[in-house]
Write a protein that holds these residues in place. Structure first.
Motif, mmCIF file in Angstrom:
data_model
loop_
_atom_site.group_PDB
_atom_site.id
_atom_site.type_symbol
_atom_site.label_atom_id
_atom_site.label_comp_id
_atom_site.label_asym_id
_atom_site.label_seq_id
_atom_site.Cartn_x
_atom_site.Cartn_y
_atom_site.Cartn_z
ATOM 1 N N PRO A 1 27.664 48.184 -9.013
ATOM 2 C CA PRO A 1 27.388 49.002 -7.829
ATOM 3 C C PRO A 1 28.512 49.992 -7.534
ATOM 4 O O PRO A 1 29.647 49.808 -7.956
ATOM 5 C CB PRO A 1 27.284 47.951 -6.711
ATOM 6 N N GLU A 2 28.169 51.027 -6.793
ATOM 7 C CA GLU A 2 29.170 51.992 -6.334
ATOM 8 C C GLU A 2 30.140 51.297 -5.376
ATOM 9 O O GLU A 2 29.814 50.273 -4.765
ATOM 10 C CB GLU A 2 28.493 53.169 -5.616
ATOM 11 N N LEU A 3 31.329 51.849 -5.236
ATOM 12 C CA LEU A 3 32.326 51.272 -4.337
ATOM 13 C C LEU A 3 31.836 51.336 -2.885
ATOM 14 O O LEU A 3 31.239 52.328 -2.461
ATOM 15 C CB LEU A 3 33.659 52.009 -4.471
ATOM 16 N N THR A 4 32.091 50.236 -2.148
ATOM 17 C CA THR A 4 31.621 50.105 -0.774
ATOM 18 C C THR A 4 32.785 49.814 0.162
ATOM 19 O O THR A 4 33.693 49.062 -0.181
ATOM 20 C CB THR A 4 30.598 48.952 -0.658
ATOM 21 N N LYS A 5 32.745 50.380 1.358
ATOM 22 C CA LYS A 5 33.722 50.063 2.393
ATOM 23 C C LYS A 5 33.390 48.695 3.003
ATOM 24 O O LYS A 5 32.229 48.298 3.068
ATOM 25 C CB LYS A 5 33.712 51.131 3.494
ATOM 26 N N LEU A 6 34.417 47.988 3.493
ATOM 27 C CA LEU A 6 34.203 46.676 4.083
ATOM 28 C C LEU A 6 33.245 46.720 5.271
ATOM 29 O O LEU A 6 32.470 45.790 5.493
ATOM 30 C CB LEU A 6 35.533 46.054 4.514
ATOM 31 N N LYS A 7 33.252 47.777 6.017
ATOM 32 C CA LYS A 7 32.378 47.877 7.195
ATOM 33 C C LYS A 7 30.896 47.933 6.810
ATOM 34 O O LYS A 7 30.010 47.691 7.656
ATOM 35 C CB LYS A 7 32.743 49.109 8.030
ATOM 36 N N ASP A 8 30.615 48.235 5.542
ATOM 37 C CA ASP A 8 29.221 48.392 5.106
ATOM 38 C C ASP A 8 28.694 47.215 4.286
ATOM 39 O O ASP A 8 27.555 47.264 3.802
ATOM 40 C CB ASP A 8 29.079 49.676 4.285
ATOM 41 N N ILE A 9 29.513 46.172 4.095
ATOM 42 C CA ILE A 9 29.058 45.045 3.272
ATOM 43 C C ILE A 9 28.307 44.030 4.124
ATOM 44 O O ILE A 9 28.499 43.946 5.342
ATOM 45 C CB ILE A 9 30.232 44.362 2.532
ATOM 46 N N HIS A 10 27.439 43.220 3.450
ATOM 47 C CA HIS A 10 26.664 42.190 4.141
ATOM 48 C C HIS A 10 26.686 40.903 3.321
ATOM 49 O O HIS A 10 26.754 40.948 2.092
ATOM 50 C CB HIS A 10 25.216 42.638 4.339
ATOM 51 N N GLU A 11 26.608 39.782 4.012
ATOM 52 C CA GLU A 11 26.635 38.480 3.348
ATOM 53 C C GLU A 11 25.474 38.372 2.354
ATOM 54 O O GLU A 11 24.354 38.775 2.635
ATOM 55 C CB GLU A 11 26.542 37.357 4.379
ATOM 56 N N GLY A 12 25.778 37.820 1.181
ATOM 57 C CA GLY A 12 24.765 37.655 0.139
ATOM 58 C C GLY A 12 24.733 38.781 -0.873
ATOM 59 O O GLY A 12 24.155 38.635 -1.947
ATOM 60 N N GLU A 13 25.351 39.916 -0.555
ATOM 61 C CA GLU A 13 25.382 41.046 -1.476
ATOM 62 C C GLU A 13 26.474 40.872 -2.526
ATOM 63 O O GLU A 13 27.499 40.250 -2.259
ATOM 64 C CB GLU A 13 25.660 42.353 -0.726
ATOM 65 N N THR A 14 26.256 41.426 -3.703
ATOM 66 C CA THR A 14 27.310 41.542 -4.708
ATOM 67 C C THR A 14 27.867 42.953 -4.590
ATOM 68 O O THR A 14 27.123 43.925 -4.770
ATOM 69 C CB THR A 14 26.770 41.277 -6.115
ATOM 70 N N VAL A 15 29.144 43.045 -4.286
ATOM 71 C CA VAL A 15 29.725 44.355 -3.978
ATOM 72 C C VAL A 15 30.986 44.611 -4.807
ATOM 73 O O VAL A 15 31.571 43.698 -5.383
ATOM 74 C CB VAL A 15 30.087 44.460 -2.476
#
Length: 312
Positions: free
Chosen positions: A44-58
């Motif tokens: 996946p593309e890089l994600t900011k911490l404010k946009d992550i959700h439980e259960g996602e692979t980031v």
């Protein structure tokens, strides 16, 4: 080294590891090269911490905050630290990897890739993989093979073993002549296998899969023709009579069969009423009428007091 040689000839493959490969049907080097990935990982593309959700692979670029700590619980060692970006903080945790403590230094910025969980009602990433930013950005361009693993045999171990086999074997003789490959736009067998076992771009992966799909269908056709030749001199022990009810199924369809579909249907019915066993392969694109023809043929068999299996 030959393709028929045992995988035990590879460096690092002893009796224990060989037995694990044997459990999944891999005995020879040829078996190993044909142990194809079950899936392909797209990072996946890089994600900011404010946009992550439980259960996602980031994947997120973070800077380590303070020293990493190691605690021991029973036979488990737990290494954890806090990392942050400009939008928040998160806990990173690794199990039974105490040596990472020397690698994870305060102020270090890396890309951490893993699944988002929770710890004491706060977001956490457990067992994340660590990459330099440039290294991770290169991964975004490719698909990475993921193998059907088994207990004691991880996907990474399988991939390393396959890489070792390619290094030793070198090129593989292709049984398809070059003119056939050029006619159908096919990769060489070696290139196709190497691509599927590597991190490759999507277009190359599609070409590799096309070559192996061609081989699979070609082998299927050869098997069907061989079976047909074997049964050429046999007599049909299940001669059927013409069925008016089956004809009505075709007549009452909400559409008219094409001339090719009608011809195929009549040829199959003729085979069923003849002295030779029927062995016919019906091919066609989606919507070409294969199901309608098969249904009418099955109904005709049933009306002749015979059993019939219809699979879709």
């Amino acid at each position: 080294m030959r393709l028929s040689d045992s995988i035990k000839n590879l460096k690092g493959i002893g009796d224990k590891t060989s037995a694990l490969f044997n459990k999944v049907g891999v005995f020879s080097l040829w078996d190993l090269l044909n142990y194809l990935p079950r899936d392909f990982r797209q990072y996946p593309e890089l994600t900011k911490l404010k946009d992550i959700h439980e259960g996602e692979t980031v994947a997120t670029a973070l800077t380590i905050q303070g020293e990493a700590n190691v605690v021991h619980a029973s036979r488990l060692s737990i290494l954890s630290c806090t990392a942050a970006d400009d939008s928040g903080k998160i806990r990173l945790t690794w199990f039974n990897l105490p040596y990472l403590k020397k690698m994870i230094r305060p102020g270090m910025t890396r890309v951490f890739y893993g699944k988002v969980g929770s710890y004491r009602n706060a977001a956490s990433i457990e067992h994340p993989k660590i990459y330099k930013k440039e290294e991770y950005l290169n991964k975004l361009k490719v698909l990475e093979p993921v193998y059907p693993a088994t207990f004691g045999l991880s996907s990474d171990r399988i991939r390393k073993t396959i890489d070792g086999a390619f290094e030793i074997l070198g090129d593989i003789e292709d049984y398809l002549p070059e003119d056939i490959r050029q006619k159908y736009g096919l990769m060489k067998l070696y290139d196709a296998l190497k691509t599927l076992h590597s991190s490759a771009e999507k277009e190359q992966m599609k070409r590799a899969r096309k070559r192996l799909a061609f081989d699979e269908f070609l082998n299927f056709m050869i098997s069907v023709n061989s079976l047909k030749e074997e049964k050429a001199d046999l007599k049909n022990l299940f001669v059927m009579k013409e069925s008016e009810e089956a004809e009505k199924i075709v007549e009452n369809l909400p559409y008219k069969l094409t001339s090719a579909q009608e011809r195929t249907y009549k040829e199959i019915m003729s085979d069923m009423q003849g002295e030779r066993p029927m062995n016919r392969l019906v091919q066609g694109d989606v919507g070409s009428g294969k199901t309608a023809v098969a249904a009418a043929v099955c109904y005709s068999a049933v009306k002749n007091n015979m059993q019939c299996a219809f699979m879709a």
